[in-house]
Design an enzyme around this catalytic site. Structure first.
Site, PDB file in Angstrom:
ATOM      1  N   LYS A  41       0.816  -1.053  -0.106  1.00 61.17           N
ATOM      2  CA  LYS A  41      -0.019  -0.019  -0.215  1.00 61.17           C
ATOM      3  C   LYS A  41       0.848   1.128   0.000  1.00 61.17           C
ATOM      4  O   LYS A  41       2.153   1.147   0.238  1.00 61.17           O
ATOM      5  CB  LYS A  41      -0.902  -0.033   1.270  1.00 61.17           C
ATOM      6  CG  LYS A  41      -0.157   0.267   2.589  1.00 61.17           C
ATOM      7  CD  LYS A  41      -1.159  -0.238   3.805  1.00 61.17           C
ATOM      8  CE  LYS A  41      -0.130  -0.192   4.912  1.00 61.17           C
ATOM      9  NZ  LYS A  41      -1.038  -0.655   6.207  1.00 61.17           N
ATOM     10  N   ARG A 135      -9.999   0.654  15.198  1.00 62.50           N
ATOM     11  CA  ARG A 135     -10.086   1.394  14.017  1.00 62.50           C
ATOM     12  C   ARG A 135     -11.097   0.785  13.063  1.00 62.50           C
ATOM     13  O   ARG A 135     -12.391   0.847  13.597  1.00 62.50           O
ATOM     14  CB  ARG A 135      -8.582   1.352  13.419  1.00 62.50           C
ATOM     15  CG  ARG A 135      -8.511   2.346  11.998  1.00 62.50           C
ATOM     16  CD  ARG A 135      -6.927   2.386  11.575  1.00 62.50           C
ATOM     17  NE  ARG A 135      -6.498   1.084  11.235  1.00 62.50           N
ATOM     18  CZ  ARG A 135      -5.494   0.666  10.841  1.00 62.50           C
ATOM     19  NH1 ARG A 135      -4.438   1.728  10.885  1.00 62.50           N
ATOM     20  NH2 ARG A 135      -5.074  -0.340  10.266  1.00 62.50           N
ATOM     21  N   TYR A 258      16.375  29.396   9.794  1.00 71.90           N
ATOM     22  CA  TYR A 258      15.129  30.149  10.136  1.00 71.90           C
ATOM     23  C   TYR A 258      15.076  30.026  11.673  1.00 71.90           C
ATOM     24  O   TYR A 258      15.409  29.109  12.245  1.00 71.90           O
ATOM     25  CB  TYR A 258      13.998  29.280   9.525  1.00 71.90           C
ATOM     26  CG  TYR A 258      13.516  30.057   8.189  1.00 71.90           C
ATOM     27  CD1 TYR A 258      13.347  30.954   7.794  1.00 71.90           C
ATOM     28  CD2 TYR A 258      13.655  28.521   7.189  1.00 71.90           C
ATOM     29  CE1 TYR A 258      12.826  31.172   6.543  1.00 71.90           C
ATOM     30  CE2 TYR A 258      13.133  28.906   5.944  1.00 71.90           C
ATOM     31  CZ  TYR A 258      12.833  30.325   5.490  1.00 71.90           C
ATOM     32  OH  TYR A 258      12.621  30.553   4.266  1.00 71.90           O
ATOM     33  N   MET A 306      12.625  24.400   3.363  1.00 70.92           N
ATOM     34  CA  MET A 306      11.754  23.707   2.465  1.00 70.92           C
ATOM     35  C   MET A 306      12.527  23.161   1.278  1.00 70.92           C
ATOM     36  O   MET A 306      12.484  21.713   0.920  1.00 70.92           O
ATOM     37  CB  MET A 306      10.721  24.820   1.966  1.00 70.92           C
ATOM     38  CG  MET A 306       9.891  23.911   0.691  1.00 70.92           C
ATOM     39  SD  MET A 306       8.741  25.076  -0.227  1.00 70.92           S
ATOM     40  CE  MET A 306       7.333  25.824   1.006  1.00 70.92           C
TER      41      MET A 306
HETATM   42  C1  LIG Z   1      -0.254  -1.717   6.628  1.00 68.65           C
HETATM   43  C2  LIG Z   1      -0.723  -2.899   7.287  1.00 68.65           C
HETATM   44  C3  LIG Z   1       0.080  -4.099   7.431  1.00 68.65           C
HETATM   45  C4  LIG Z   1       1.425  -4.159   7.291  1.00 68.65           C
HETATM   46  O1  LIG Z   1       2.051  -3.738   8.470  1.00 68.65           O
HETATM   47  P1  LIG Z   1       3.621  -3.461   8.856  1.00 68.65           P
HETATM   48  O2  LIG Z   1       3.904  -2.917  10.249  1.00 68.65           O
HETATM   49  O3  LIG Z   1       4.170  -2.631   7.567  1.00 68.65           O
HETATM   50  O4  LIG Z   1       4.316  -4.658   8.626  1.00 68.65           O
HETATM   51  C5  LIG Z   1      -0.530  -5.332   7.803  1.00 68.65           C
HETATM   52  N1  LIG Z   1      -1.981  -5.356   8.032  1.00 68.65           N
HETATM   53  C6  LIG Z   1      -2.648  -4.310   7.921  1.00 68.65           C
HETATM   54  C7  LIG Z   1      -4.314  -4.097   8.154  1.00 68.65           C
HETATM   55  C8  LIG Z   1      -2.054  -3.075   7.386  1.00 68.65           C
HETATM   56  O5  LIG Z   1      -2.933  -2.136   7.457  1.00 68.65           O
END
Ligand SMILES: *Cc1c(COP(=O)(O)O)cnc(C)c1O
Length: 379
Positions: A41, A135, A258, A306
């Site tokens: 992802k 969640r 800055y 930046m």
């Molecule tokens: C992002 C995610 C993972 C992977 O998690 P890592 O900590 O990057 O290994 C696995 N399961 C779900 C549901 C996730 O959202």
């Protein structure tokens, strides 16, 4: 060109497919009895979802967050199962899951309603329960009624899953509570189970079940608060560099950047490096955060801007030439975890945030020739 690239900026991201392949092998060795869902992802945590696929050929499936990611991954030619963690939001999404053979995760009641209305044949999905993450996820005590509804709609449930809230802290007792909750879910059919992210894959054998879902470890960063990536045998996949754009000499007492946060305690030789928070480098790092010039660590002084940052190079015998590539992270002595910790975050965030020109190499070939892999995302 995807808009996640930022080709007009100075940052260079070298992504080594051999490291990703190595890290996947580590996951395989640690969880030999489970199938692996490689989590790709957020554009493979900034590493380029489509471009890293060749390094993940040994995975059994992929996981993405959004429908759009799932569609893009399937259309790129990936033939393995694709789990869509957020599942579908609309009826047309559901239709896409069927036609493109995606595995949506059913995590909310509205999704059950969409399924009931549609009466689609041949949908395969996962059902996600909230065992304490707080969640998304359905309630564990409703497992049997959810099962009944899905069976009535002739949906093929591949498995049930849940996600851990504190896996990076292995000693946290909530992990055991979540494991107990998950194990106690009463699902009438024999289906696969999946609970472990990278942290649990590495540290909790009892959480492996049928499928593990590693993400961050594939990219060579540590999922555990208590261990660094190198000690876990992981190799960083991304090296971020940016060029020197000026060499300066500051007098003792002069303030830098800055807000004048840093004041030179002596005459100071500095390299100005042409990258900053506009490229996704965290602005919140303190004075002293390291970059690497060759094998030499040098400290950032003053606020990151930046487009640039100031680096104290007084310790170098010879100043670097203009355009010299300074490593921001991904050197064996400068893991992204170190930068993230100093910025008060976790490696995931800078890896996802950094932008620049990405190059994919494969350092594993027998001849040890570095092959430049074409950027597929630009077509
Ligand atoms: C992002 C995610 C993972 C992977 O998690 P890592 O900590 O990057 O290994 C696995 N399961 C779900 C549901 C996730 O959202």
């Amino acid at each position: 060109m995807t808009n996640s690239d930022r080709p007009n900026r100075n940052v260079n991201l070298r992504i080594d497919l051999a490291s990703i392949r190595h890290n996947l092998t580590c996951a395989r060795k640690l969880a030999p009895d489970s199938k692996i869902i490689a989590t790709v992802k957020a554009d493979a945590y900034g590493h380029g979802m489509i471009n890293v696929l060749s390094a993940l050929q040994d995975a059994d499936a992929f996981a993405v967050a959004t429908m759009e990611e799932g569609v893009a991954l399937r259309r790129s030619g990936a033939s393995k199962p694709i789990m869509v963690l957020q599942g579908f939001r609309t009826e047309s999404n559901l239709y896409e899951c069927v036609t493109l053979d995606l595995w949506p995760v059913i995590h909310a009641r509205y999704q059950l309603e969409i399924i009931t209305k549609q009466k689609l044949a041949s949908l395969s999905c996962w059902v996600k329960f909230d065992t304490g993450m707080g969640r998304v996820g359905l309630r564990c005590e409703n497992a049997q009624s959810i099962h009944r509804r899905l069976t009535a709609s002739s949906v093929n449930v591949v498995g049930i899953m849940s996600h851990l809230a504190n896996a990076s802290h292995i000693e946290d007792l909530s992990n055991d509570r979540q494991l107990r909750e998950f194990s106690a879910i009463r699902w009438p059919d024999a289906v696969d189970r999946s609970l472990a992210n990278s942290a649990a894959l590495i540290s909790r054998r009892d959480m492996h079940f049928d499928w593990v879902r590693p993400g961050i470890m594939l990219y060579g960063a540590s999922p555990l608060e208590s261990s660094d990536a190198a000690s876990l045998g992981l190799q960083p996949a991304m090296r971020a560099t940016a060029p020197v754009i000026a060499i300066r000499e500051f007098k003792r007492g002069q303030r830098i950047g800055y807000g004048g946060r840093y004041q030179c305690s002596q005459d100071t030789k500095a390299a100005i490096v042409g990258a900053g928070y506009g490229d996704g480098y965290p602005r919140s790092v303190p004075d002293g955060t390291a970059v690497m010039l060759g094998n030499q660590r040098c400290p950032i002084i003053g606020q990151v801007s930046m487009d640039s940052m100031v680096v104290d190079i007084s310790s170098l015998t010879v100043p670097p030439p203009i355009d010299y590539p300074v490593t921001l992270w991904g050197h064996s002595q400068l893991p992204v975890d170190e930068i993230a910790a100093l910025a008060g975050t976790i490696s995931y965030e800078p890896l996802c945030a950094i932008r620049g020109q990405r190059h994919w190499i494969d350092a594993s070939s027998n001849l040890n020739v570095r092959k430049i892999v074409k950027d597929l995302s630009t077509h």
